[in-house]
Design a protein around this motif. Structure first.
Motif, PDB file in Angstrom:
ATOM      1  N   UNK A   8      18.089   9.918 -35.660  1.00  0.00           N
ATOM      2  CA  UNK A   8      19.441   9.773 -35.883  1.00  0.00           C
ATOM      3  C   UNK A   8      18.846   9.010 -35.196  1.00  0.00           C
ATOM      4  N   UNK A   9      17.762   8.281 -34.145  1.00  0.00           N
ATOM      5  CA  UNK A   9      17.719   6.967 -33.874  1.00  0.00           C
ATOM      6  C   UNK A   9      17.157   6.495 -35.249  1.00  0.00           C
ATOM      7  N   UNK A  10      16.003   6.829 -36.235  1.00  0.00           N
ATOM      8  CA  UNK A  10      15.702   6.579 -36.781  1.00  0.00           C
ATOM      9  C   UNK A  10      16.886   5.646 -38.009  1.00  0.00           C
ATOM     10  N   UNK A  11      17.190   6.802 -38.081  1.00  0.00           N
ATOM     11  CA  UNK A  11      18.585   6.051 -39.412  1.00  0.00           C
ATOM     12  C   UNK A  11      19.543   5.054 -38.270  1.00  0.00           C
ATOM     13  N   UNK A  12      19.378   5.410 -37.138  1.00  0.00           N
ATOM     14  CA  UNK A  12      20.072   4.233 -36.786  1.00  0.00           C
ATOM     15  C   UNK A  12      19.867   2.389 -37.211  1.00  0.00           C
ATOM     16  N   UNK A  13      18.400   2.736 -36.481  1.00  0.00           N
ATOM     17  CA  UNK A  13      17.204   1.456 -36.469  1.00  0.00           C
ATOM     18  C   UNK A  13      17.737   0.615 -38.046  1.00  0.00           C
ATOM     19  N   UNK A  14      18.127   1.854 -39.219  1.00  0.00           N
ATOM     20  CA  UNK A  14      17.262   1.481 -41.331  1.00  0.00           C
ATOM     21  C   UNK A  14      18.896   0.801 -40.608  1.00  0.00           C
ATOM     22  N   UNK A  15      19.985   1.686 -40.121  1.00  0.00           N
ATOM     23  CA  UNK A  15      21.379   0.499 -40.261  1.00  0.00           C
ATOM     24  C   UNK A  15      21.194  -0.570 -39.510  1.00  0.00           C
ATOM     25  N   UNK A  16      20.644  -0.688 -38.502  1.00  0.00           N
ATOM     26  CA  UNK A  16      20.793  -1.779 -37.998  1.00  0.00           C
ATOM     27  C   UNK A  16      19.986  -2.970 -38.547  1.00  0.00           C
ATOM     28  N   UNK A  17      19.393  -2.895 -39.434  1.00  0.00           N
ATOM     29  CA  UNK A  17      18.140  -3.213 -40.509  1.00  0.00           C
ATOM     30  C   UNK A  17      19.184  -4.179 -41.333  1.00  0.00           C
ATOM     31  N   UNK A  18      19.781  -3.160 -42.318  1.00  0.00           N
ATOM     32  CA  UNK A  18      19.959  -3.787 -42.973  1.00  0.00           C
ATOM     33  C   UNK A  18      21.586  -4.085 -42.521  1.00  0.00           C
ATOM     34  N   UNK A  19      22.114  -4.370 -41.803  1.00  0.00           N
ATOM     35  CA  UNK A  19      23.271  -5.111 -41.082  1.00  0.00           C
ATOM     36  C   UNK A  19      22.976  -6.121 -41.482  1.00  0.00           C
ATOM     37  N   UNK A  20      21.215  -6.774 -40.545  1.00  0.00           N
ATOM     38  CA  UNK A  20      20.941  -7.551 -40.488  1.00  0.00           C
ATOM     39  C   UNK A  20      20.534  -8.461 -41.093  1.00  0.00           C
ATOM     40  N   UNK A  21      20.650  -8.060 -42.862  1.00  0.00           N
ATOM     41  CA  UNK A  21      19.591  -8.466 -44.168  1.00  0.00           C
ATOM     42  C   UNK A  21      21.677  -8.765 -44.711  1.00  0.00           C
ATOM     43  N   UNK A  22      22.497  -8.231 -44.239  1.00  0.00           N
ATOM     44  CA  UNK A  22      23.863  -8.782 -44.726  1.00  0.00           C
ATOM     45  C   UNK A  22      24.384  -9.573 -43.924  1.00  0.00           C
ATOM     46  N   UNK A  23      24.144  -9.976 -42.425  1.00  0.00           N
ATOM     47  CA  UNK A  23      24.590 -11.132 -42.015  1.00  0.00           C
ATOM     48  C   UNK A  23      23.829 -12.066 -42.907  1.00  0.00           C
ATOM     49  N   UNK A  24      22.639 -12.281 -43.118  1.00  0.00           N
ATOM     50  CA  UNK A  24      21.820 -13.187 -43.423  1.00  0.00           C
ATOM     51  C   UNK A  24      22.726 -13.773 -44.811  1.00  0.00           C
ATOM     52  N   UNK A  25      23.193 -12.505 -45.845  1.00  0.00           N
ATOM     53  CA  UNK A  25      23.531 -12.858 -46.659  1.00  0.00           C
ATOM     54  C   UNK A  25      25.120 -13.853 -47.034  1.00  0.00           C
ATOM     55  N   UNK A  26      25.791 -12.725 -45.699  1.00  0.00           N
ATOM     56  CA  UNK A  26      26.883 -13.607 -45.398  1.00  0.00           C
ATOM     57  C   UNK A  26      26.891 -15.341 -44.983  1.00  0.00           C
ATOM     58  N   UNK A  27      25.478 -15.078 -44.280  1.00  0.00           N
ATOM     59  CA  UNK A  27      25.276 -16.967 -44.195  1.00  0.00           C
ATOM     60  C   UNK A  27      25.248 -17.492 -44.871  1.00  0.00           C
ATOM     61  N   UNK A  28      24.423 -17.426 -46.037  1.00  0.00           N
ATOM     62  CA  UNK A  28      23.922 -18.305 -47.361  1.00  0.00           C
ATOM     63  C   UNK A  28      24.623 -17.839 -48.564  1.00  0.00           C
ATOM     64  N   UNK A  29      25.383 -17.458 -48.547  1.00  0.00           N
ATOM     65  CA  UNK A  29      25.468 -16.097 -50.079  1.00  0.00           C
ATOM     66  C   UNK A  29      26.719 -16.352 -50.593  1.00  0.00           C
ATOM     67  N   UNK A  30      27.603 -17.163 -49.888  1.00  0.00           N
ATOM     68  CA  UNK A  30      28.845 -17.459 -50.381  1.00  0.00           C
ATOM     69  C   UNK A  30      28.665 -18.132 -51.784  1.00  0.00           C
ATOM     70  N   UNK A  31      30.256 -17.681 -52.259  1.00  0.00           N
ATOM     71  CA  UNK A  31      30.343 -18.773 -53.608  1.00  0.00           C
ATOM     72  C   UNK A  31      32.027 -18.786 -53.614  1.00  0.00           C
ATOM     73  N   UNK A  32      32.397 -19.683 -53.607  1.00  0.00           N
ATOM     74  CA  UNK A  32      33.623 -20.192 -54.131  1.00  0.00           C
ATOM     75  C   UNK A  32      34.061 -21.646 -54.894  1.00  0.00           C
ATOM     76  N   UNK A  33      35.362 -21.920 -55.058  1.00  0.00           N
ATOM     77  CA  UNK A  33      35.419 -22.562 -55.994  1.00  0.00           C
ATOM     78  C   UNK A  33      36.525 -23.120 -55.345  1.00  0.00           C
ATOM     79  N   UNK A  34      36.946 -24.533 -55.466  1.00  0.00           N
ATOM     80  CA  UNK A  34      37.874 -25.076 -54.468  1.00  0.00           C
ATOM     81  C   UNK A  34      38.131 -26.010 -55.872  1.00  0.00           C
TER      82      UNK A  34
END
Lengths: 354, 178
Positions: free
Chosen positions: A215-241
């Protein structure tokens, strides 16, 4: 620009995938996305690619897992009930950090539902789509041209972040024809050193796996994945106004609903109502900041959806419940008319200025 | 700044979708914005089929035609279903060889073309759809005849190129019908 041709949205997805270097397609037929498989069946053998009609959706998504493990571009497509069947595989792809493109040309549900257009898989697509903590990049095309361009984009983002991109379309987008211009896509050189391609006894084994019993390792994998998701939320949003400069009312819609809403906005503007639209192109990452900024300027929001109201929850959260958000919807395969949307805009306008 | 919304409706197998595709290509060739949306699903298998085509000078919003400027009705159920949806001042084109009833509205212009009979008489029995498209090009000035040949060349698959000529003939037959 290449010559414009008339193509169905489904066909545009298939051709764009090929132009983006996808040579592996696994799927199982279901209306209203069957043209994707049909197009691949015709084209793939001619270009040295692989089209395989799997025995089931479950088999197809696991074939995707296999090819994705080798670092090759791979896709599958289906419609709502078929995506539910694939959801176990979507979770495994996420758990193994594999890039893939999955297309959902939605139809009315739940259950077997019907075959007419719907957007009621929004929750399923944007909130994970399987068990465990994970996200998919969710792209919502609103024209046949975008069916093509977002397919290319989807492959790129999948490779860039080692995760699944989903095209969330609907029956109308899949079946309609519009002029589209298709060009060979430049494929960036993504790091695929993780892929299982044979070591030739020259490197360590790469292992693709989603099992992690510590579980300690699996938790770290989840943490790492969510760091990546944060980067995506910062950089990859697309919309039309659309017409938001002076708007008092902000309509929000994606896919076919956005097309209907544009008609309604034109009608409302002709009556002197100041209304605009934010059209999310990425449903995850959701354009939270755009809505938050709009909430500073407009009096109210209207969410136009082909569902019982799913995206509306993300809009409410984005504006932090500071402004009223009204639902304008049809469900079960029905599509709101521009007149229905106009009526809701008029009602919102009666609320007057803040 | 014209937008023409067209609805073609009939039985599955009458070439409703093909006719719509021809119009859409014609619009594309004329550098217009176009969309084509078919009905899909069980109704195609022996029931009614219809197809929405929008040809516009400005980007097409919704591809769904709810209030057609032009309705082409190729069977009675389609005429009954959509007659009242047609825009005031719009056009209804009826295949009068298959539909014995008259259009009840007096705020639209109706053209009765015995297209199925004409197609049979001319020896191209499957092209009543294109006879009706010919009539449409004549009576709807936004569409017109220009670009017809180029559009047919696009819409007839290369393997069936031998059918280009007969399609053009059917279109001309409908165009010249008074």
């Amino acid at each position: 620009m290449a010559e414009k041709v008339l193509m169905k949205g489904n066909e545009a997805i298939a051709e764009a995938a090929i132009l983006a270097g996808c040579r592996h397609y696994f799927g199982y037929l279901i209306t209203p996305q069957t043209e994707i498989a049909a197009y691949m069946a015709k084209k793939m053998p001619k270009i040295g690619g692989c089209f395989l009609q799997a025995e089931s959706e479950v088999a197809a998504i696991n074939m995707v897992y296999g090819v994705a493990s080798t670092g090759k571009r791979v896709m599958t497509s289906s419609s709502s009930p078929g995506i539910s069947l694939k959801s176990e595989g979507l979770s495994y792809l996420a758990g193994s950090d594999l890039p893939a493109l999955v297309v959902n040309v939605q139809r009315g549900g739940p259950g077997l539902g019907g075959i007419q257009p719907s957007q009621s898989d929004y929750f399923q697509a944007t909130k994970g789509g399987g068990h465990g903590d994970f996200k998919m990049i969710v792209l919502a095309p609103s024209s046949v041209q975008e069916m093509a361009s977002l397919t290319v984009k989807g492959f790129d983002l999948a490779d860039k972040y080692r995760m699944t991109s989903m095209i969330l379309a609907d029956g109308t987008m899949g079946q309609m024809m519009e002029p589209v211009s298709l060009e060979e896509a430049a494929v960036a050189d993504y790091d695929k050193s993780w892929a299982v391609t044979g070591t030739k006894c020259e490197r360590e084994h790469n292992i693709i796996n989603s099992l992690s019993l510590v579980p300690e390792e699996l938790e770290q994998l989840n943490f790492k994945r969510y760091e990546k998701y944060k980067t995506i939320e910062e950089n990859e949003v697309m919309y039309e106004e659309y017409m938001m400069e002076d708007a008092d009312i902000c309509v929000s819609a994606f896919g076919i609903a956005a097309r209907v809403a544009k008609n309604a906005i034109a009608m409302a503007r002709a009556e002197g109502i100041k209304v605009g639209m934010i059209r999310p192109i990425t449903l995850w990452p959701f354009p939270v900041k755009a809505f938050k900024a709009a909430a500073e300027k407009v009096n109210s929001f209207i969410s136009v959806e082909l569902s019982m109201g799913q995206m509306i929850e993300d809009i409410r959260a984005s504006v932090e419940y500071n402004k009223p958000v009204t639902l304008c919807n049809r469900a079960g395969g029905m599509i709101p008319s521009p007149e229905q949307v106009l009526e809701v805009i008029r009602e919102a306008n009666k609320g007057g200025n803040k | 700044m014209a937008t023409t919304q067209i609805l073609i409706a009939g039985f599955g197998g009458q070439g409703v979708l093909f006719a719509g595709k021809f119009l859409a290509y014609k619009g594309l060739i004329a550098d217009k914005q176009v969309s084509w949306l078919p009905s899909y699903g069980p109704e195609m298998r022996g029931g009614t089929a219809n197809c929405s085509v929008i040809i516009s000078d400005t980007p097409v919003g919704s591809p769904i035609v709810g209030t057609p400027d032009v309705l082409v009705a190729m069977n009675l159920p389609s005429l009954k279903k959509y007659e009242n949806d047609v825009a005031k001042g719009g056009i209804i084109i009826v295949d009068s060889a298959l539909i014995n009833e008259k259009v009840e509205r007096d705020d639209v212009t109706t053209y009765y073309v015995p297209a199925t009979k004409m197609a049979n008489d001319e020896g191209f029995s499957t092209l009543a759809n294109m006879i009706l498209m010919g009539k449409l090009m004549k009576v709807c000035e936004e569409i017109g005849f220009d670009g017809t040949e180029a559009a047919i060349n696009k819409v007839v698959p290369p393997k069936k190129a031998n059918l280009i000529e007969v399609n053009l003939k059917a279109l001309k037959t409908g165009y010249d019908f008074e």
